[in-house]
Design an enzyme around this catalytic site. Structure first.
Site, PDB file in Angstrom:
ATOM      1  N   GLY A 180       1.462  -8.964  -8.821  1.00 58.86           N
ATOM      2  CA  GLY A 180       1.016  -8.920  -7.429  1.00 58.86           C
ATOM      3  C   GLY A 180       1.137  -7.499  -6.898  1.00 58.86           C
ATOM      4  O   GLY A 180       1.080  -6.524  -7.654  1.00 58.86           O
ATOM      5  N   HIS A 228     -20.385  13.880   5.688  1.00 56.25           N
ATOM      6  CA  HIS A 228     -20.606  14.336   4.304  1.00 56.25           C
ATOM      7  C   HIS A 228     -19.874  15.644   4.068  1.00 56.25           C
ATOM      8  O   HIS A 228     -19.897  16.503   4.933  1.00 56.25           O
ATOM      9  CB  HIS A 228     -22.106  14.518   4.072  1.00 56.25           C
ATOM     10  CG  HIS A 228     -22.411  15.094   2.725  1.00 56.25           C
ATOM     11  ND1 HIS A 228     -22.413  14.330   1.584  1.00 56.25           N
ATOM     12  CD2 HIS A 228     -22.716  16.363   2.346  1.00 56.25           C
ATOM     13  CE1 HIS A 228     -22.705  15.097   0.541  1.00 56.25           C
ATOM     14  NE2 HIS A 228     -22.895  16.338   0.979  1.00 56.25           N
TER      15      HIS A 228
HETATM   16  P1  NAI Z   1       3.081 -11.419  -4.842  1.00 55.93           P
HETATM   17  O1  NAI Z   1       3.039 -12.781  -4.304  1.00 55.93           O
HETATM   18  O2  NAI Z   1       2.143 -10.396  -4.321  1.00 55.93           O
HETATM   19  O3  NAI Z   1       2.881 -11.448  -6.403  1.00 55.93           O
HETATM   20  C1  NAI Z   1       3.727 -12.184  -7.237  1.00 55.93           C
HETATM   21  C2  NAI Z   1       2.991 -12.431  -8.522  1.00 55.93           C
HETATM   22  O4  NAI Z   1       3.906 -12.961  -9.458  1.00 55.93           O
HETATM   23  C3  NAI Z   1       1.859 -13.439  -8.369  1.00 55.93           C
HETATM   24  O5  NAI Z   1       0.676 -12.887  -8.888  1.00 55.93           O
HETATM   25  C4  NAI Z   1       2.345 -14.642  -9.163  1.00 55.93           C
HETATM   26  O6  NAI Z   1       1.314 -15.350  -9.774  1.00 55.93           O
HETATM   27  C5  NAI Z   1       3.242 -13.969 -10.194  1.00 55.93           C
HETATM   28  N1  NAI Z   1       4.239 -14.860 -10.767  1.00 55.93           N
HETATM   29  C6  NAI Z   1       5.010 -15.772 -10.133  1.00 55.93           C
HETATM   30  N2  NAI Z   1       5.831 -16.392 -11.011  1.00 55.93           N
HETATM   31  C7  NAI Z   1       5.559 -15.851 -12.231  1.00 55.93           C
HETATM   32  C8  NAI Z   1       6.080 -16.050 -13.523  1.00 55.93           C
HETATM   33  N3  NAI Z   1       7.035 -16.948 -13.746  1.00 55.93           N
HETATM   34  N4  NAI Z   1       5.574 -15.321 -14.547  1.00 55.93           N
HETATM   35  C9  NAI Z   1       4.609 -14.390 -14.314  1.00 55.93           C
HETATM   36  N5  NAI Z   1       4.084 -14.162 -13.099  1.00 55.93           N
HETATM   37  C10 NAI Z   1       4.554 -14.865 -12.073  1.00 55.93           C
HETATM   38  O7  NAI Z   1       4.600 -10.936  -4.665  1.00 55.93           O
HETATM   39  P2  NAI Z   1       5.276  -9.534  -4.872  1.00 55.93           P
HETATM   40  O8  NAI Z   1       4.431  -8.615  -5.664  1.00 55.93           O
HETATM   41  O9  NAI Z   1       6.648  -9.827  -5.325  1.00 55.93           O
HETATM   42  O10 NAI Z   1       5.312  -8.994  -3.400  1.00 55.93           O
HETATM   43  C11 NAI Z   1       5.822  -9.785  -2.333  1.00 55.93           C
HETATM   44  C12 NAI Z   1       5.049  -9.503  -1.100  1.00 55.93           C
HETATM   45  O11 NAI Z   1       5.392  -8.237  -0.564  1.00 55.93           O
HETATM   46  C13 NAI Z   1       3.547  -9.421  -1.311  1.00 55.93           C
HETATM   47  O12 NAI Z   1       2.952 -10.676  -1.333  1.00 55.93           O
HETATM   48  C14 NAI Z   1       3.105  -8.623  -0.144  1.00 55.93           C
HETATM   49  O13 NAI Z   1       2.934  -9.496   0.940  1.00 55.93           O
HETATM   50  C15 NAI Z   1       4.265  -7.683   0.089  1.00 55.93           C
HETATM   51  N6  NAI Z   1       3.950  -6.360  -0.469  1.00 55.93           N
HETATM   52  C16 NAI Z   1       2.908  -5.682   0.053  1.00 55.93           C
HETATM   53  C17 NAI Z   1       2.558  -4.458  -0.442  1.00 55.93           C
HETATM   54  C18 NAI Z   1       1.430  -3.759   0.163  1.00 55.93           C
HETATM   55  O14 NAI Z   1       0.892  -4.252   1.149  1.00 55.93           O
HETATM   56  N7  NAI Z   1       1.032  -2.609  -0.355  1.00 55.93           N
HETATM   57  C19 NAI Z   1       3.279  -3.829  -1.537  1.00 55.93           C
HETATM   58  C20 NAI Z   1       4.348  -4.657  -2.041  1.00 55.93           C
HETATM   59  C21 NAI Z   1       4.656  -5.861  -1.501  1.00 55.93           C
END
Ligand code: NAI
Ligand code: FAD
Length: 471
Positions: A185, A450
């Site tokens: 993610g 541009h």
């Molecule tokens: P996320 O929900 O974005 O991604 C987690 C990923 O882990 C998902 O794709 C999911 O399918 C995968 N996953 C879950 N269980 C798994 C497993 N057992 N094995 C393999 N893959 C698995 O959560 P993340 O990256 O931890 O971030 C949390 C939140 O923080 C994000 O949803 C976002 O809202 C926020 N965030 C935002 C950022 C930005 O806006 N630039 C940057 C970092 C975080």
């Protein structure tokens, strides 16, 4: 201070983006605001989230740029990274922002309580365990903004050494030679990109069929292509079974998929974040949690208890700092009886700062079709964009999804998806177009300066009118 002395118009529990936005905005309008924080003001975002993560990505950017300097005729000896300097710079930026925020709160006369806030009946908040001592404060209105914490999965205990979450990753004393990132993610892709650019051998293991699940698949493919070119491996649709540390504790073997293994120095756990209502108390109130632990709130962030709102990561809306800000301000406007318009989370801007950057708002092509729209799309690549060529960064695309008009051209703009250089800074036009429900013709009439990267957005929109310049 005696318990009865502390009474405010509004008390916010949690000093992250949702909480401090509510306190600053409310105080700015003349409310007497109190803010309870158990750790460091600024919350996840400033201390262990957006800001430090982006700073490390910027270090990776500088390293990548210097590595290609010779292409510009700028000769520099082979660059190396002094990670301790990187960490010091990151912390300096965090400290400056936290200091600035504290100054703002003081200037706006927000009373900050250092301690854990626990809400009971009658809007009474017990504050304990911090420098403010054990006191009880009351408020006309209460806003819960306790945020979220990293999740992990069975078989992967966070030890801060071999297995870390984003919290540990952001203060690693040195970079590993190799890493597995579990979860592709936002956090997973940002850390994979940062480590990959700094020479770490990285593999991302994602359970779903694609990384960056909320993105349009064309955008995801563009990221994967760039990752692959830079030696970052992404494996989608794989389940992780567990890991076995080697006896010396310097490596661990991660088991995944159909009997596959990877021996690495570090496992980064980025499988999402859980709401953190653990210390909020809530006994004697009608505030409810759902089955996943989120505080249940309606579209203006009201909870089940009269006079109690909840904002940010603690409620089930996009876990983003700018959403938390917006919800904090929305709650204050509701407290003031202004009947605010609820936020439309479908149009929320998302910006992910891996390389190449990802930015989007509105429907993907698939979600637009699922919502019943007859769609037409256009996609253009940065490869032909003058500014991107000058900068030397041409990986990426702009894709626009619009409602199809009877003549086959585009009508209302439903979604804008960007991957490429500085797209997090370019999304503004697309965000406005989607949320203003602008049409392709409306936007095509505007001039793009541009040479800019944003010409690609203009070109993509123009081609949906049935005419084009370069495409
Ligand atoms: P996320 O929900 O974005 O991604 C987690 C990923 O882990 C998902 O794709 C999911 O399918 C995968 N996953 C879950 N269980 C798994 C497993 N057992 N094995 C393999 N893959 C698995 O959560 P993340 O990256 O931890 O971030 C949390 C939140 O923080 C994000 O949803 C976002 O809202 C926020 N965030 C935002 C950022 C930005 O806006 N630039 C940057 C970092 C975080
Ligand atoms: P938080 O920021 O989590 O703040 C909650 C605060 O409440 C904390 O300070 C906590 O100590 C305090 N608290 C909790 N319980 C109590 C209690 N009982 N009493 C007193 N205080 C309490 N979002 C973006 O928009 N852009 C990004 O680039 C981005 N990058 C990220 C990178 C990483 C690595 C991570 C982890 C997150 C990132 N996010 C990003 C998400 C963003 O950080 C969160 O959405 C945002 O911080 C949520 O704000 P919040 O106020 O709801 O909660």
């Amino acid at each position: 201070m005696s318990a009865t002395d502390a009474q405010h118009d509004v008390v916010v529990i949690g000093g992250g983006p949702g909480g401090y936005a509510a306190a600053l905005y409310g105080a700015g309008i003349g409310l007497d605001a109190g803010l309870v924080e158990s750790n460091i003001i600024g919350g996840t975002c400033l201390n262990v989230g957006c800001i430090p993560a982006k700073e490390l990505l910027e270090t990776a950017h500088v390293f990548r740029t210097v590595g290609h300097a010779a292409e510009f005729g700028v000769n520099s000896s082979a660059p190396t990274v002094d990670w301790s300097v990187t960490l010091t710079r990151k912390q300096k930026i965090v400290d400056q922002l936290v200091g600035g925020l504290k100054g703002l709160l003081k200037a706006k006369k927000v009373t900050v309580y250092d301690g854990t806030g626990s809400l009971g009946a009658n809007h009474e908040i017990a504050v304990s365990g911090g420098e403010s001592g054990d006191i009880t404060i009351t408020a006309g209105s209460v806003i819960l903004a306790a945020g979220s914490q990293p999740r992990t999965i069975p078989g992967f205990e966070i030890d801060g050494k071999l297995v870390v979450t984003s919290d540990g990753m952001l203060s690693m004393q040195q970079l590993p030679a190799s890493a597995v990132v579990i979860g592709g993610g936002a956090i997973g892709c940002e850390f994979a990109s940062m480590m990959g650019d700094l020479g770490v051998e990285v593999t991302v293991l994602e359970a779903l069929p694609q990384i960056l699940a909320g993105c349009d698949p064309d955008a995801t493919k563009a990221v994967e292509r760039s990752f692959k070119k830079r030696g970052i491996t992404t494996r989608s649709g794989v389940m992780v079974q567990g890991h076995t540390p080697d006896p010396g504790g310097a490596h661990t073997t991660v088991a995944f998929g159909e009997g596959e293994t990877l021996d690495v120095e570090l496992v980064v756990m980025s499988v999402g974040r859980r709401p953190y209502a653990d210390l909020l108390g809530l006994d004697g109130t009608s505030v409810e949690l759902d089955e996943r632990g989120f505080v249940v709130a309606d579209e203006t962030c009201r909870t089940g208890e009269d006079g109690v709102w909840a904002v940010g990561d603690i409620i089930n809306t996009p876990q983003l700092a700018h959403v938390a800000f917006a919800e904090g301000m929305l709650a204050i406007r509701d407290i003031l009886g202004e009947d605010p318009t609820p936020l439309d989370h479908h149009g929320t801007p998302w910006c992910i700062y891996c390389h190449p950057e990802v930015a989007f708002a509105g429907h993907t092509e698939d979600s637009a079709k699922e919502a019943g729209f007859d769609v037409v799309t256009s996609k253009h690549s940065f490869i032909g964009n003058g500014r991107a060529k000058i900068v030397g960064d041409t990986d990426g695309i702009v894709k626009v999804i619009a409602e199809r008009k009877p003549d086959g051209t585009g009508g209302r703009i439903l979604g804008v998806h960007m991957v490429g250089p500085w797209v997090t800074e370019q999304l503004g036009q697309g965000y406005l177009a989607v949320n203003w429900e602008a049409t392709v013709d409306d936007v095509a009439a505007f001039i793009q300066p541009h040479p800019t990267m944003s010409e690609l957005f203009g070109e993509t929109i123009m081609s949906l009118t049935g005419r084009s310049l370069h495409g």
